[in-house]
Design a protein around this motif. Structure first.
Motif, PDB file in Angstrom:
ATOM      1  N   PHE A  16      51.822 -18.039 -20.683  1.00 58.99           N
ATOM      2  CA  PHE A  16      50.773 -18.663 -21.965  1.00 58.99           C
ATOM      3  C   PHE A  16      49.645 -17.839 -22.450  1.00 58.99           C
ATOM      4  O   PHE A  16      49.441 -17.037 -21.690  1.00 58.99           O
ATOM      5  CB  PHE A  16      50.313 -20.046 -21.453  1.00 58.99           C
ATOM      6  N   SER A  17      49.404 -18.146 -23.594  1.00 60.50           N
ATOM      7  CA  SER A  17      48.631 -17.180 -24.542  1.00 60.50           C
ATOM      8  C   SER A  17      47.075 -17.304 -23.788  1.00 60.50           C
ATOM      9  O   SER A  17      46.506 -16.120 -23.675  1.00 60.50           O
ATOM     10  CB  SER A  17      48.436 -17.521 -25.737  1.00 60.50           C
ATOM     11  N   GLU A  18      46.713 -18.375 -23.333  1.00 54.64           N
ATOM     12  CA  GLU A  18      45.415 -18.529 -22.844  1.00 54.64           C
ATOM     13  C   GLU A  18      45.409 -19.584 -21.708  1.00 54.64           C
ATOM     14  O   GLU A  18      46.342 -20.475 -21.700  1.00 54.64           O
ATOM     15  CB  GLU A  18      44.480 -18.751 -23.851  1.00 54.64           C
ATOM     16  N   ASN A  19      44.289 -19.768 -20.832  1.00 55.56           N
ATOM     17  CA  ASN A  19      44.593 -20.834 -19.645  1.00 55.56           C
ATOM     18  C   ASN A  19      44.540 -22.101 -20.380  1.00 55.56           C
ATOM     19  O   ASN A  19      44.901 -23.010 -19.748  1.00 55.56           O
ATOM     20  CB  ASN A  19      43.105 -20.649 -18.898  1.00 55.56           C
ATOM     21  N   ALA A  20      43.797 -22.352 -21.370  1.00 59.50           N
ATOM     22  CA  ALA A  20      43.808 -23.772 -21.946  1.00 59.50           C
ATOM     23  C   ALA A  20      45.102 -24.200 -22.307  1.00 59.50           C
ATOM     24  O   ALA A  20      45.310 -25.467 -22.152  1.00 59.50           O
ATOM     25  CB  ALA A  20      42.811 -23.898 -23.323  1.00 59.50           C
ATOM     26  N   VAL A  21      45.912 -23.290 -22.809  1.00 59.33           N
ATOM     27  CA  VAL A  21      47.426 -23.904 -23.088  1.00 59.33           C
ATOM     28  C   VAL A  21      48.110 -24.060 -21.820  1.00 59.33           C
ATOM     29  O   VAL A  21      48.925 -25.109 -21.691  1.00 59.33           O
ATOM     30  CB  VAL A  21      48.115 -22.886 -23.758  1.00 59.33           C
ATOM     31  N   TYR A  22      47.860 -23.261 -20.848  1.00 57.70           N
ATOM     32  CA  TYR A  22      48.434 -23.626 -19.768  1.00 57.70           C
ATOM     33  C   TYR A  22      48.305 -24.947 -19.023  1.00 57.70           C
ATOM     34  O   TYR A  22      48.899 -25.513 -18.234  1.00 57.70           O
ATOM     35  CB  TYR A  22      47.977 -22.261 -18.663  1.00 57.70           C
ATOM     36  N   GLU A  23      46.921 -25.153 -19.080  1.00 57.48           N
ATOM     37  CA  GLU A  23      46.414 -26.354 -18.362  1.00 57.48           C
ATOM     38  C   GLU A  23      47.069 -27.403 -18.976  1.00 57.48           C
ATOM     39  O   GLU A  23      47.224 -28.658 -18.290  1.00 57.48           O
ATOM     40  CB  GLU A  23      44.842 -26.467 -18.313  1.00 57.48           C
ATOM     41  N   VAL A  24      47.428 -27.413 -20.317  1.00 56.71           N
ATOM     42  CA  VAL A  24      47.946 -28.577 -20.893  1.00 56.71           C
ATOM     43  C   VAL A  24      49.273 -28.769 -20.504  1.00 56.71           C
ATOM     44  O   VAL A  24      49.881 -29.782 -20.278  1.00 56.71           O
ATOM     45  CB  VAL A  24      47.858 -28.362 -22.557  1.00 56.71           C
ATOM     46  N   ALA A  25      49.830 -27.426 -20.342  1.00 56.64           N
ATOM     47  CA  ALA A  25      51.242 -27.448 -19.806  1.00 56.64           C
ATOM     48  C   ALA A  25      51.564 -27.689 -18.334  1.00 56.64           C
ATOM     49  O   ALA A  25      52.851 -28.542 -18.101  1.00 56.64           O
ATOM     50  CB  ALA A  25      51.918 -26.074 -20.314  1.00 56.64           C
ATOM     51  N   LYS A  26      50.624 -27.495 -17.669  1.00 51.10           N
ATOM     52  CA  LYS A  26      50.998 -27.360 -16.095  1.00 51.10           C
ATOM     53  C   LYS A  26      51.376 -28.677 -15.720  1.00 51.10           C
ATOM     54  O   LYS A  26      52.383 -28.662 -14.910  1.00 51.10           O
ATOM     55  CB  LYS A  26      49.588 -26.892 -15.251  1.00 51.10           C
ATOM     56  N   GLU A  27      51.139 -29.865 -16.009  1.00 49.54           N
ATOM     57  CA  GLU A  27      51.227 -31.213 -15.470  1.00 49.54           C
ATOM     58  C   GLU A  27      52.797 -31.468 -15.696  1.00 49.54           C
ATOM     59  O   GLU A  27      53.399 -32.186 -14.856  1.00 49.54           O
ATOM     60  CB  GLU A  27      50.217 -32.198 -16.049  1.00 49.54           C
ATOM     61  N   LYS A  28      53.175 -31.480 -17.049  1.00 50.74           N
ATOM     62  CA  LYS A  28      54.365 -31.666 -17.466  1.00 50.74           C
ATOM     63  C   LYS A  28      55.397 -30.828 -16.952  1.00 50.74           C
ATOM     64  O   LYS A  28      56.584 -31.217 -16.805  1.00 50.74           O
ATOM     65  CB  LYS A  28      54.341 -31.600 -19.049  1.00 50.74           C
ATOM     66  N   ILE A  29      54.999 -29.304 -16.926  1.00 46.20           N
ATOM     67  CA  ILE A  29      56.023 -28.720 -16.189  1.00 46.20           C
ATOM     68  C   ILE A  29      56.309 -28.993 -14.690  1.00 46.20           C
ATOM     69  O   ILE A  29      57.508 -29.026 -14.239  1.00 46.20           O
ATOM     70  CB  ILE A  29      55.543 -27.057 -16.174  1.00 46.20           C
ATOM     71  N   ILE A  30      55.237 -29.387 -13.962  1.00 45.86           N
ATOM     72  CA  ILE A  30      55.484 -29.746 -12.553  1.00 45.86           C
ATOM     73  C   ILE A  30      56.109 -31.312 -12.426  1.00 45.86           C
ATOM     74  O   ILE A  30      56.986 -31.323 -11.623  1.00 45.86           O
ATOM     75  CB  ILE A  30      54.033 -29.732 -11.861  1.00 45.86           C
ATOM     76  N   ASP A  31      55.433 -32.020 -13.170  1.00 50.19           N
ATOM     77  CA  ASP A  31      55.936 -33.678 -13.002  1.00 50.19           C
ATOM     78  C   ASP A  31      57.334 -33.630 -13.839  1.00 50.19           C
ATOM     79  O   ASP A  31      58.211 -34.500 -13.298  1.00 50.19           O
ATOM     80  CB  ASP A  31      55.111 -34.329 -13.701  1.00 50.19           C
ATOM     81  N   ASN A  32      57.726 -33.147 -14.983  1.00 55.25           N
ATOM     82  CA  ASN A  32      58.962 -32.966 -15.459  1.00 55.25           C
ATOM     83  C   ASN A  32      59.869 -32.176 -15.453  1.00 55.25           C
ATOM     84  O   ASN A  32      61.091 -32.366 -15.212  1.00 55.25           O
ATOM     85  CB  ASN A  32      58.505 -33.531 -17.085  1.00 55.25           C
ATOM     86  N   LEU A  33      59.569 -30.944 -15.881  1.00 53.74           N
ATOM     87  CA  LEU A  33      60.341 -30.035 -16.087  1.00 53.74           C
ATOM     88  C   LEU A  33      61.211 -29.301 -14.730  1.00 53.74           C
ATOM     89  O   LEU A  33      62.274 -29.088 -14.889  1.00 53.74           O
ATOM     90  CB  LEU A  33      59.858 -28.656 -17.069  1.00 53.74           C
ATOM     91  N   ILE A  34      60.412 -29.099 -13.980  1.00 52.68           N
ATOM     92  CA  ILE A  34      60.888 -28.517 -12.634  1.00 52.68           C
ATOM     93  C   ILE A  34      61.756 -29.577 -11.964  1.00 52.68           C
ATOM     94  O   ILE A  34      63.095 -29.263 -11.617  1.00 52.68           O
ATOM     95  CB  ILE A  34      59.765 -28.059 -11.706  1.00 52.68           C
ATOM     96  N   PRO A  35      61.687 -30.877 -12.031  1.00 49.54           N
ATOM     97  CA  PRO A  35      62.778 -31.922 -11.220  1.00 49.54           C
ATOM     98  C   PRO A  35      64.002 -31.777 -12.169  1.00 49.54           C
ATOM     99  O   PRO A  35      64.952 -31.911 -11.598  1.00 49.54           O
ATOM    100  CB  PRO A  35      61.800 -33.006 -11.253  1.00 49.54           C
ATOM    101  N   GLN A  36      63.697 -31.854 -13.567  1.00 48.79           N
ATOM    102  CA  GLN A  36      64.919 -31.813 -14.507  1.00 48.79           C
ATOM    103  C   GLN A  36      65.578 -30.726 -14.211  1.00 48.79           C
ATOM    104  O   GLN A  36      66.868 -30.553 -14.022  1.00 48.79           O
ATOM    105  CB  GLN A  36      64.274 -31.971 -15.673  1.00 48.79           C
ATOM    106  N   ALA A  37      65.102 -29.483 -14.356  1.00 46.50           N
ATOM    107  CA  ALA A  37      65.744 -28.188 -13.926  1.00 46.50           C
ATOM    108  C   ALA A  37      66.561 -28.067 -12.585  1.00 46.50           C
ATOM    109  O   ALA A  37      67.612 -27.670 -12.473  1.00 46.50           O
ATOM    110  CB  ALA A  37      64.892 -26.971 -14.116  1.00 46.50           C
TER     111      ALA A  37
END
Length: 265
Positions: A227-248
């Protein structure tokens, strides 16, 4: 020695050369480099494609020589011969091997001495498409990263953070010696994540999930984005961990017909 004459002074310098490899070892290295480059099939490749291929080859075939690190008699660890022919080297061996393979592949490259994380270190600057980029193959090696961070990492998990990066990025933990001027590296257009569509300035959940699925279908064992900056990562992190990783993970189970999977992030 110094001798003075009428109206002139003559200064004589005596140099003593110490070689870390023998002539026979260098001969074997030349043959090994030729074979390694042939296996990469670099004909017709762009500069950056050559750089990535050489970077990955070294990461796959060389391990950091922790066993020989404190052995002062083991000087071959500093050489490209040690890296390619023995499969073990310290940072200087990685940098010299990258230099040698790039030169033989027709690339402009140099070795940079300095420090990294407070210790003596060597890495490279390489020229691609008339621009210069910082390169540290040692830091790309997953074996090195595992030992430096203390984390258990897959040994095929190449670190691309130090591939074709800028001065600003590498100077966060690298400092070059200042006795030689170096070309400025200020372009980020060839960063690995950018050129592979894995660099995000905003969080796109659906697009990232589709790329995770595509990676599974292609047999990839890990997935990494930036991600381009930490603020974008912080927005994405929870959804990646809670949603995308289990789906993948569930997609991986279904795609490969597995009973269960384990994953790390």
């Amino acid at each position: 020695s110094t001798r003075s004459y009428t109206g002139a002074t003559r200064v004589t310098y005596t140099y003593y050369m110490n070689y870390f490899s023998t002539a026979e070892q260098e001969k074997q290295l030349t043959s090994a480099v030729t074979c390694a480059l042939a296996s990469l099939n670099l004909n017709g490749k762009t500069d950056v494609e050559k750089v990535i291929a050489i970077h990955n080859y070294i990461c796959d075939h060389v391990d950091y020589d922790y066993d020989g690190l404190s052995d002062s008699t083991n000087t071959v660890k500093y050489t490209a011969y040690g890296a390619l022919c023995n499969g073990k080297a310290v940072c200087n061996g990685y940098a010299v091997l990258f230099y040698r393979m790039c030169k033989d592949a027709g690339l402009s490259v140099r070795i940079i001495p300095g420090t990294a994380n407070g210790g003596a270190h060597a890495w490279n600057i390489v020229k691609c498409n008339d621009k210069y980029y910082q390169m540290d193959v040692t830091f790309g090696d997953p074996i090195f990263q595992e030992n430096e961070t203390g984390e258990t990492l897959p040994h095929d998990l190449v670190n691309y953070e130090y591939l074709c990066c800028t001065d600003e990025e590498i100077f966060t933990d690298h400092q070059p010696d200042d006795f030689v001027p170096y070309p400025v590296c200020d372009s980020n257009d060839l960063e690995y994540y950018r050129i592979n569509g894995l660099y995000y300035e905003t969080f796109d959940e659906n697009e990232i999930y589709e790329k995770m699925k595509a990676g599974i279908e292609q047999g990839q064992e890990m997935f990494a984005i930036r991600f381009s900056e930490n603020a974008v990562y912080e927005v994405a992190k929870e959804k990646i961990i809670d949603n995308l990783i289990p789906q993948a993970a569930q997609f991986l189970v279904d795609f490969r017909q597995l009973e269960e999977v384990k994953y790390t992030y």
